[in-house]
Enzyme design. Sequence first.
Site, mmCIF file in Angstrom:
data_model
loop_
_atom_site.group_PDB
_atom_site.id
_atom_site.type_symbol
_atom_site.label_atom_id
_atom_site.label_comp_id
_atom_site.label_asym_id
_atom_site.label_seq_id
_atom_site.Cartn_x
_atom_site.Cartn_y
_atom_site.Cartn_z
ATOM 1 N N ILE A 80 0.890 -1.171 0.000
ATOM 2 C CA ILE A 80 0.000 0.000 0.000
ATOM 3 C C ILE A 80 0.919 1.210 0.000
ATOM 4 C CG2 ILE A 80 -0.326 -0.090 2.523
ATOM 5 C CD1 ILE A 80 -3.162 1.144 2.028
ATOM 6 N N GLU A 114 2.523 -7.578 6.551
ATOM 7 C CA GLU A 114 3.817 -7.371 7.200
ATOM 8 C C GLU A 114 4.170 -5.893 7.107
ATOM 9 O OE1 GLU A 114 3.628 -9.880 4.844
ATOM 10 O OE2 GLU A 114 3.729 -11.591 6.193
ATOM 11 N N ASN A 119 8.825 1.216 10.334
ATOM 12 C CA ASN A 119 7.816 2.006 9.618
ATOM 13 C C ASN A 119 6.680 2.436 10.559
ATOM 14 O OD1 ASN A 119 6.139 3.206 7.753
ATOM 15 N ND2 ASN A 119 6.296 1.554 6.243
ATOM 16 N N TYR A 126 -2.314 1.172 10.624
ATOM 17 C CA TYR A 126 -2.928 -0.144 10.829
ATOM 18 C C TYR A 126 -3.503 -0.281 12.239
ATOM 19 C CZ TYR A 126 -0.150 -1.114 6.650
ATOM 20 O OH TYR A 126 0.402 -1.070 5.405
#
Length: 162
Positions: A80, A114, A119, A126
């Site tokens: 993404i 993952e 990050n 998320y």
Amino acid sequence: MSVSYRAVESLDREVRLLRDQDLPDVLEIERTGYSFPWTESVFRDCFRPDYRFWGVFVVGELAGYAVVAYMADDAHLLNICISGRNRRSGLARHLLRHLVREAATDGMVQVLLEVRVSNQAAAELYLTEGFADIGRRPGYYPSSSGREDARVLSLKVSGTGD
Ligand SMILES: CC(C)(COP(=O)(O)OP(=O)(O)OC[C@H]1O[C@@H](n2cnc3c(N)ncnc32)[C@H](O)[C@@H]1OP(=O)(O)O)[C@@H](O)C(=O)NCCC(=O)NCCS
């Protein structure tokens, strides 16, 4: 003033499945989004019946994309990415909600992904969408200093497509 601007902006967003012709724009975003970008042939391999290759458009221009692979009843979010100039305007969240809804409609029971341990931006996205840590893959990603671990996150989606 800012409220009406945001309302107009959201009307100009569209999510749709990508086509072959969208690949040059995808590759441009990918190359600026990652230190280790996917190649064109990897993206070409994503035009498959068991994959969903979504794009988000702002005023008709590609602003980002997501690749999801359906494996049995798991939807695996493989990529993404939002173009640099379109970040922090809610596009990744919008795209993520779309692909989660579609996965539920398609009978998937969870979305898995993952993310590099470094990050933070993606992890924040998320976690605020309800994903939870379910594991870690040591040395999963290449990095400038060798390898980097991945966090594995999951979101149960069963039933949300009703
Ligand atoms: C991660 C990424 C997809 C986020 O896209 P985005 O459209 O900017 O994200 P959104 O505007 O929808 O933000 C959603 C939430 O993500 C988090 N977030 C996004 N960018 C962030 C940043 N730079 N720092 C901290 N949190 C961030 C925030 O929680 C944000 O919510 P908020 O704006 O209400 O605070 C984008 O930064 C990107 O394309 N990065 C490069 C590719 C990548 O790392 N992909 C993920 C691979 S697992």
